[in-house]
Design an enzyme around this catalytic site. Structure first.
Site, mmCIF file in Angstrom:
data_model
loop_
_atom_site.group_PDB
_atom_site.id
_atom_site.type_symbol
_atom_site.label_atom_id
_atom_site.label_comp_id
_atom_site.label_asym_id
_atom_site.label_seq_id
_atom_site.Cartn_x
_atom_site.Cartn_y
_atom_site.Cartn_z
ATOM 1 N N GLU A 1 12.273 -9.769 5.270
ATOM 2 C CA GLU A 1 12.953 -8.261 4.765
ATOM 3 C C GLU A 1 11.577 -7.655 4.452
ATOM 4 O O GLU A 1 10.564 -7.807 4.252
ATOM 5 C CB GLU A 1 14.299 -8.334 3.785
ATOM 6 C CG GLU A 1 14.215 -7.827 3.073
ATOM 7 C CD GLU A 1 15.362 -6.602 3.661
ATOM 8 O OE1 GLU A 1 14.946 -6.196 4.461
ATOM 9 O OE2 GLU A 1 16.357 -6.797 2.757
ATOM 10 N N ASP A 2 12.047 -6.178 4.057
ATOM 11 C CA ASP A 2 10.993 -5.235 3.863
ATOM 12 C C ASP A 2 10.898 -5.516 1.953
ATOM 13 O O ASP A 2 9.569 -5.630 1.915
ATOM 14 C CB ASP A 2 11.084 -3.918 3.650
ATOM 15 C CG ASP A 2 12.738 -2.915 4.048
ATOM 16 O OD1 ASP A 2 13.794 -3.727 2.956
ATOM 17 O OD2 ASP A 2 13.025 -2.227 4.015
ATOM 18 N N LYS B 1 10.479 -6.069 -5.746
ATOM 19 C CA LYS B 1 10.575 -5.758 -7.067
ATOM 20 C C LYS B 1 11.537 -6.517 -8.053
ATOM 21 O O LYS B 1 12.937 -5.518 -8.113
ATOM 22 C CB LYS B 1 11.715 -4.689 -6.827
ATOM 23 C CG LYS B 1 10.719 -3.354 -7.300
ATOM 24 C CD LYS B 1 11.822 -1.711 -7.169
ATOM 25 C CE LYS B 1 11.506 -1.188 -6.021
ATOM 26 N NZ LYS B 1 13.213 -0.108 -5.969
ATOM 27 N N ARG C 1 9.123 5.667 7.159
ATOM 28 C CA ARG C 1 9.116 4.826 8.016
ATOM 29 C C ARG C 1 7.356 4.479 8.612
ATOM 30 O O ARG C 1 6.777 3.092 8.445
ATOM 31 C CB ARG C 1 10.363 4.095 8.606
ATOM 32 C CG ARG C 1 11.597 4.732 7.929
ATOM 33 C CD ARG C 1 12.671 4.227 8.561
ATOM 34 N NE ARG C 1 13.834 3.897 8.521
ATOM 35 C CZ ARG C 1 13.982 3.032 7.437
ATOM 36 N NH1 ARG C 1 14.112 2.297 7.188
ATOM 37 N NH2 ARG C 1 15.878 2.923 7.457
ATOM 38 N N PHE D 1 9.931 3.929 -6.785
ATOM 39 C CA PHE D 1 10.636 3.808 -5.245
ATOM 40 C C PHE D 1 9.487 3.987 -4.426
ATOM 41 O O PHE D 1 8.860 4.865 -4.015
ATOM 42 C CB PHE D 1 11.362 4.816 -5.613
ATOM 43 C CG PHE D 1 12.603 4.593 -4.235
ATOM 44 C CD1 PHE D 1 14.070 3.968 -4.167
ATOM 45 C CD2 PHE D 1 12.106 5.525 -2.777
ATOM 46 C CE1 PHE D 1 14.718 3.933 -2.603
ATOM 47 C CE2 PHE D 1 12.836 4.904 -1.447
ATOM 48 C CZ PHE D 1 14.113 4.792 -1.829
ATOM 49 N N ASP E 1 11.813 3.703 3.638
ATOM 50 C CA ASP E 1 12.441 5.077 3.624
ATOM 51 C C ASP E 1 12.811 5.266 2.743
ATOM 52 O O ASP E 1 13.525 5.137 1.919
ATOM 53 C CB ASP E 1 13.037 4.960 4.346
ATOM 54 C CG ASP E 1 14.739 4.651 4.217
ATOM 55 O OD1 ASP E 1 14.679 3.288 4.065
ATOM 56 O OD2 ASP E 1 15.778 5.640 4.554
ATOM 57 N N ASP F 1 15.238 -5.869 -4.251
ATOM 58 C CA ASP F 1 15.492 -6.008 -5.118
ATOM 59 C C ASP F 1 16.417 -6.269 -5.884
ATOM 60 O O ASP F 1 15.955 -7.157 -6.986
ATOM 61 C CB ASP F 1 15.931 -3.483 -5.413
ATOM 62 C CG ASP F 1 15.782 -2.652 -6.344
ATOM 63 O OD1 ASP F 1 15.109 -3.261 -7.098
ATOM 64 O OD2 ASP F 1 16.819 -1.866 -6.271
ATOM 65 N N GLY G 1 13.966 -1.350 8.053
ATOM 66 C CA GLY G 1 12.462 -1.560 6.725
ATOM 67 C C GLY G 1 12.249 -2.490 7.760
ATOM 68 O O GLY G 1 10.358 -2.604 7.380
HETATM 69 P P1 IMP Z 1 18.971 -5.235 -3.033
HETATM 70 O O1 IMP Z 1 19.812 -6.080 -2.013
HETATM 71 O O2 IMP Z 1 18.952 -4.686 -4.176
HETATM 72 O O3 IMP Z 1 17.946 -6.115 -2.914
HETATM 73 O O4 IMP Z 1 17.769 -3.951 -1.573
HETATM 74 C C1 IMP Z 1 17.282 -3.968 -0.834
HETATM 75 C C2 IMP Z 1 17.762 -3.483 0.696
HETATM 76 O O5 IMP Z 1 17.732 -2.022 -1.078
HETATM 77 C C3 IMP Z 1 16.213 -3.217 0.784
HETATM 78 O O6 IMP Z 1 16.055 -4.003 2.000
HETATM 79 C C4 IMP Z 1 15.795 -1.255 0.998
HETATM 80 O O7 IMP Z 1 16.101 -1.640 2.193
HETATM 81 C C5 IMP Z 1 16.419 -1.242 -0.259
HETATM 82 N N1 IMP Z 1 15.208 -0.641 -1.138
HETATM 83 C C6 IMP Z 1 15.669 -1.036 -2.419
HETATM 84 N N2 IMP Z 1 14.500 -0.744 -2.782
HETATM 85 C C7 IMP Z 1 13.636 -0.193 -2.236
HETATM 86 C C8 IMP Z 1 12.589 1.153 -2.298
HETATM 87 O O8 IMP Z 1 11.302 1.468 -3.498
HETATM 88 N N3 IMP Z 1 12.347 1.963 -1.071
HETATM 89 C C9 IMP Z 1 12.504 1.798 -0.131
HETATM 90 N N4 IMP Z 1 13.997 1.013 0.116
HETATM 91 C C10 IMP Z 1 14.638 0.181 -0.866
HETATM 92 MG MG MG Z 2 16.302 -2.617 4.254
#
Ligand code: IMP
Ligand code: MG
Length: 176
Positions: free
Chosen positions: A99-100, A131, A165, A152, A159, A103, A44
């Site tokens: 990082e992208d 987010k 992407r 999302f 993606d 969340d 990402g």
């Molecule tokens: P976390 O561990 O919940 O913070 O999630 C992080 C990862 O989840 C990111 O690196 C993304 O790959 C994926 N992710 C979380 N939210 C989104 C979204 O809205 N769109 C796409 N990928 C997401």
């Molecule tokens: Mg990711």
């Protein structure tokens, strides 16, 4: 053929480029005179990583990691699997994770601990998107491109099921 539809453009490529210039300058100031290691999280973060690295005017090493969360749907495990590890020795180094999106914070929380266990002197985070509504783990994010609502997001590296992407802007996926 896939039938998902994407929403309106939330963030343009121009806005992202301007933000990368700003954050790159900030990183350059914050670590003046130091060597840094930028660690991009595949897949990402590829476009954001490219934007950030060319705006950092420091002695810089780049590397990549690929990770995936176990049982992402359950949102409880907090266990992250490393699919591609670092090739760089980060002992005593300043590391910035690129990082992208953040969340829940589970992935980055795990990665920070992992990189610290590999002997990094400092571990910072530079994310394209944040987010905050999704957060489940308290995490200090040093550099944030843009804050987005809890929907999302796709495009500019992000993606849905490996698609979108390549979109040169940030948008969101509409529910059917
Ligand atoms: P976390 O561990 O919940 O913070 O999630 C992080 C990862 O989840 C990111 O690196 C993304 O790959 C994926 N992710 C979380 N939210 C989104 C979204 O809205 N769109 C796409 N990928 C997401
Ligand atoms: Mg990711």
């Amino acid at each position: 053929m896939h039938k998902d539809t994407i929403g309106t453009v939330l963030i343009t490529q121009e806005q992202i480029n301007a933000k990368a210039t700003e954050i790159g300058k900030q990183i350059t100031e914050d670590f003046a005179g130091e060597e840094i290691v930028l660690v991009g999280i595949l897949r990402g973060a590829v476009l954001w990583m490219a934007d950030i690295m060319k705006n950092v005017n420091l002695d810089t090493i780049i590397d990549f990691m690929a990770v995936s969360s176990y049982g992402a749907a359950t949102k409880t495990s907090g266990v992250v699997k490393i699919n591609k590890d670092l090739d760089t020795d980060i002992e005593g180094k300043t590391v910035i994770i690129v990082e992208d999106i953040i969340d829940s914070g589970v992935t980055l929380n795990y990665l920070m601990g992992y990189l610290e266990s590999r002997g990094a002197k400092t571990v910072k985070i530079c994310t394209l998107l944040d987010k905050p509504e999704g957060r489940r783990v308290d995490i200090n994010v040093d550099y944030i491109g843009f804050t987005v609502d809890d929907r999302f997001i796709v495009g500019y590296g992000l993606d849905f099921d490996q698609r979108y992407r390549n979109l040169p802007y940030i948008t969101w996926l509409k529910e059917e």
